[in-house]
Design a protein around this motif. Structure first.
Motif, PDB file in Angstrom:
ATOM      1  N   CYS A  26       0.705  -1.381  -0.059  1.00  0.00           N
ATOM      2  CA  CYS A  26       0.185   0.024   0.319  1.00  0.00           C
ATOM      3  C   CYS A  26       0.815   1.213  -0.013  1.00  0.00           C
ATOM      4  O   CYS A  26       0.431   2.220  -0.781  1.00  0.00           O
ATOM      5  CB  CYS A  26      -0.826  -0.054   1.281  1.00  0.00           C
ATOM      6  SG  CYS A  26      -2.362  -1.159   0.906  1.00  0.00           S
ATOM      7  N   MET A  27       1.867   1.286   0.729  1.00  0.00           N
ATOM      8  CA  MET A  27       2.597   2.494   0.865  1.00  0.00           C
ATOM      9  C   MET A  27       3.475   2.617  -0.570  1.00  0.00           C
ATOM     10  O   MET A  27       3.653   3.795  -1.033  1.00  0.00           O
ATOM     11  CB  MET A  27       3.460   2.422   1.973  1.00  0.00           C
ATOM     12  CG  MET A  27       3.319   2.352   3.462  1.00  0.00           C
ATOM     13  SD  MET A  27       2.264   3.990   3.696  1.00  0.00           S
ATOM     14  CE  MET A  27       3.517   4.904   3.552  1.00  0.00           C
ATOM     15  N   ARG A  28       4.053   1.550  -1.134  1.00  0.00           N
ATOM     16  CA  ARG A  28       4.580   1.619  -2.373  1.00  0.00           C
ATOM     17  C   ARG A  28       3.799   2.283  -3.356  1.00  0.00           C
ATOM     18  O   ARG A  28       4.052   3.131  -4.313  1.00  0.00           O
ATOM     19  CB  ARG A  28       5.215   0.500  -2.872  1.00  0.00           C
ATOM     20  CG  ARG A  28       6.407   0.000  -2.194  1.00  0.00           C
ATOM     21  CD  ARG A  28       6.843  -1.481  -2.467  1.00  0.00           C
ATOM     22  NE  ARG A  28       7.060  -1.702  -3.866  1.00  0.00           N
ATOM     23  CZ  ARG A  28       7.084  -2.722  -4.370  1.00  0.00           C
ATOM     24  NH1 ARG A  28       6.815  -4.018  -3.735  1.00  0.00           N
ATOM     25  NH2 ARG A  28       7.002  -3.005  -5.899  1.00  0.00           N
ATOM     26  N   LEU A  29       2.464   1.716  -3.448  1.00  0.00           N
ATOM     27  CA  LEU A  29       1.417   2.245  -4.383  1.00  0.00           C
ATOM     28  C   LEU A  29       1.263   3.717  -4.179  1.00  0.00           C
ATOM     29  O   LEU A  29       0.949   4.415  -5.072  1.00  0.00           O
ATOM     30  CB  LEU A  29       0.174   1.429  -4.295  1.00  0.00           C
ATOM     31  CG  LEU A  29      -1.057   1.830  -5.120  1.00  0.00           C
ATOM     32  CD1 LEU A  29      -0.590   1.626  -6.741  1.00  0.00           C
ATOM     33  CD2 LEU A  29      -2.124   0.782  -5.135  1.00  0.00           C
ATOM     34  N   GLU A  30       0.912   3.961  -2.892  1.00  0.00           N
ATOM     35  CA  GLU A  30       0.388   5.129  -2.569  1.00  0.00           C
ATOM     36  C   GLU A  30       1.509   6.344  -2.883  1.00  0.00           C
ATOM     37  O   GLU A  30       1.345   7.340  -3.314  1.00  0.00           O
ATOM     38  CB  GLU A  30       0.279   5.526  -1.038  1.00  0.00           C
ATOM     39  CG  GLU A  30      -1.086   5.092  -0.505  1.00  0.00           C
ATOM     40  CD  GLU A  30      -1.412   5.090   0.874  1.00  0.00           C
ATOM     41  OE1 GLU A  30      -0.785   5.743   1.478  1.00  0.00           O
ATOM     42  OE2 GLU A  30      -2.491   4.525   1.296  1.00  0.00           O
ATOM     43  N   ASN A  31       2.860   5.973  -2.906  1.00  0.00           N
ATOM     44  CA  ASN A  31       4.018   6.728  -3.040  1.00  0.00           C
ATOM     45  C   ASN A  31       4.068   6.933  -4.892  1.00  0.00           C
ATOM     46  O   ASN A  31       4.772   8.114  -4.908  1.00  0.00           O
ATOM     47  CB  ASN A  31       5.144   6.154  -2.700  1.00  0.00           C
ATOM     48  CG  ASN A  31       5.554   6.229  -1.203  1.00  0.00           C
ATOM     49  OD1 ASN A  31       4.854   7.028  -0.572  1.00  0.00           O
ATOM     50  ND2 ASN A  31       5.983   5.386  -0.712  1.00  0.00           N
ATOM     51  N   THR A  32       3.466   6.460  -5.360  1.00  0.00           N
ATOM     52  CA  THR A  32       3.252   6.585  -6.910  1.00  0.00           C
ATOM     53  C   THR A  32       2.048   7.313  -7.219  1.00  0.00           C
ATOM     54  O   THR A  32       1.895   7.820  -8.560  1.00  0.00           O
ATOM     55  CB  THR A  32       3.335   5.449  -7.647  1.00  0.00           C
ATOM     56  OG1 THR A  32       1.987   4.569  -7.328  1.00  0.00           O
ATOM     57  CG2 THR A  32       4.454   4.396  -7.350  1.00  0.00           C
ATOM     58  N   MET A  33       1.198   7.852  -6.529  1.00  0.00           N
ATOM     59  CA  MET A  33      -0.029   8.378  -6.697  1.00  0.00           C
ATOM     60  C   MET A  33      -0.006   9.867  -6.064  1.00  0.00           C
ATOM     61  O   MET A  33       0.676  10.268  -5.297  1.00  0.00           O
ATOM     62  CB  MET A  33      -1.022   7.873  -5.934  1.00  0.00           C
ATOM     63  CG  MET A  33      -1.266   6.303  -6.334  1.00  0.00           C
ATOM     64  SD  MET A  33      -2.659   5.667  -5.110  1.00  0.00           S
ATOM     65  CE  MET A  33      -3.457   4.442  -6.583  1.00  0.00           C
ATOM     66  N   ASN A  34      -0.919  10.900  -6.784  1.00  0.00           N
ATOM     67  CA  ASN A  34      -1.049  12.064  -6.208  1.00  0.00           C
ATOM     68  C   ASN A  34      -2.021  11.932  -5.124  1.00  0.00           C
ATOM     69  O   ASN A  34      -2.653  10.950  -4.645  1.00  0.00           O
ATOM     70  CB  ASN A  34      -1.354  12.991  -7.448  1.00  0.00           C
ATOM     71  CG  ASN A  34      -2.719  12.612  -8.104  1.00  0.00           C
ATOM     72  OD1 ASN A  34      -3.737  12.092  -7.205  1.00  0.00           O
ATOM     73  ND2 ASN A  34      -2.785  12.690  -9.325  1.00  0.00           N
ATOM     74  N   VAL A  35      -2.197  13.210  -4.277  1.00  0.00           N
ATOM     75  CA  VAL A  35      -3.309  12.975  -3.253  1.00  0.00           C
ATOM     76  C   VAL A  35      -4.641  12.743  -3.693  1.00  0.00           C
ATOM     77  O   VAL A  35      -5.372  11.896  -2.903  1.00  0.00           O
ATOM     78  CB  VAL A  35      -3.351  14.717  -2.838  1.00  0.00           C
ATOM     79  CG1 VAL A  35      -4.204  14.847  -1.562  1.00  0.00           C
ATOM     80  CG2 VAL A  35      -2.004  15.131  -2.150  1.00  0.00           C
ATOM     81  N   GLU A  36      -4.995  13.048  -4.755  1.00  0.00           N
ATOM     82  CA  GLU A  36      -6.455  12.711  -5.059  1.00  0.00           C
ATOM     83  C   GLU A  36      -6.695  11.045  -5.484  1.00  0.00           C
ATOM     84  O   GLU A  36      -7.701  10.763  -4.927  1.00  0.00           O
ATOM     85  CB  GLU A  36      -6.976  13.598  -6.439  1.00  0.00           C
ATOM     86  CG  GLU A  36      -8.490  13.145  -6.842  1.00  0.00           C
ATOM     87  CD  GLU A  36      -8.595  13.936  -8.173  1.00  0.00           C
ATOM     88  OE1 GLU A  36      -9.859  13.654  -8.786  1.00  0.00           O
ATOM     89  OE2 GLU A  36      -8.253  14.663  -8.621  1.00  0.00           O
ATOM     90  N   GLN A  37      -5.704  10.531  -6.138  1.00  0.00           N
ATOM     91  CA  GLN A  37      -5.561   9.349  -6.282  1.00  0.00           C
ATOM     92  C   GLN A  37      -5.556   8.543  -4.964  1.00  0.00           C
ATOM     93  O   GLN A  37      -6.260   7.446  -4.805  1.00  0.00           O
ATOM     94  CB  GLN A  37      -4.647   8.571  -7.141  1.00  0.00           C
ATOM     95  CG  GLN A  37      -4.663   9.219  -8.574  1.00  0.00           C
ATOM     96  CD  GLN A  37      -3.248   9.244  -9.434  1.00  0.00           C
ATOM     97  OE1 GLN A  37      -2.353   9.073  -8.937  1.00  0.00           O
ATOM     98  NE2 GLN A  37      -3.697   8.661 -10.691  1.00  0.00           N
ATOM     99  N   VAL A  38      -4.689   8.824  -3.992  1.00  0.00           N
ATOM    100  CA  VAL A  38      -4.675   8.136  -2.730  1.00  0.00           C
ATOM    101  C   VAL A  38      -5.877   8.466  -1.941  1.00  0.00           C
ATOM    102  O   VAL A  38      -6.321   7.217  -1.304  1.00  0.00           O
ATOM    103  CB  VAL A  38      -3.473   8.953  -1.685  1.00  0.00           C
ATOM    104  CG1 VAL A  38      -3.561   8.506  -0.330  1.00  0.00           C
ATOM    105  CG2 VAL A  38      -2.134   8.678  -2.590  1.00  0.00           C
ATOM    106  N   GLU A  39      -6.636   9.290  -1.991  1.00  0.00           N
ATOM    107  CA  GLU A  39      -8.064   9.501  -1.382  1.00  0.00           C
ATOM    108  C   GLU A  39      -8.983   8.679  -1.915  1.00  0.00           C
ATOM    109  O   GLU A  39      -9.761   8.048  -1.168  1.00  0.00           O
ATOM    110  CB  GLU A  39      -8.418  10.950  -1.311  1.00  0.00           C
ATOM    111  CG  GLU A  39      -7.748  12.031  -0.795  1.00  0.00           C
ATOM    112  CD  GLU A  39      -8.413  13.659  -0.709  1.00  0.00           C
ATOM    113  OE1 GLU A  39      -9.071  13.731  -1.706  1.00  0.00           O
ATOM    114  OE2 GLU A  39      -7.572  14.313  -0.042  1.00  0.00           O
ATOM    115  N   MET A  40      -8.891   8.374  -3.389  1.00  0.00           N
ATOM    116  CA  MET A  40      -9.697   7.475  -4.128  1.00  0.00           C
ATOM    117  C   MET A  40      -9.442   6.100  -3.681  1.00  0.00           C
ATOM    118  O   MET A  40     -10.290   5.176  -3.435  1.00  0.00           O
ATOM    119  CB  MET A  40      -9.590   7.879  -5.548  1.00  0.00           C
ATOM    120  CG  MET A  40     -10.658   6.946  -6.304  1.00  0.00           C
ATOM    121  SD  MET A  40     -10.570   7.233  -8.011  1.00  0.00           S
ATOM    122  CE  MET A  40     -10.093   9.037  -8.363  1.00  0.00           C
TER     123      MET A  40
END
Length: 78
Positions: A26-40
């Protein structure tokens, strides 16, 4: 009544944390996303958790009903 019994016991359950592998991914995935994508992603995970919890609750209720039917069958057989 079954919901009441289930929900009373639910408060006594300890919640286990996600595995280290899950957290790492999850952390690896979140690190590749912008804020909006992380919230989604978090919203999707919340929805999936709610669906899973409802399925478990429903299964527990059905299992309880099955147990009652089995006990009634044994009682009627005696």
């Amino acid at each position: 009544m079954i919901d009441m019994i289930y929900n009373c016991r639910q408060a006594d359950l300890t919640v286990t944390t996600a595995s280290a592998d899950w957290n790492s991914l999850c952390m690896r995935l979140e690190n590749t996303m912008n804020v909006e994508q992380v919230e989604m992603l978090h919203d999707l995970l919340d929805i999936q958790s709610a669906v899973t919890a409802e399925k478990v609750r429903s299964s527990c209720k059905e299992g309880f009903k099955d147990g009652v039917r089995l006990m009634q069958g044994v009682q009627n057989y005696s």
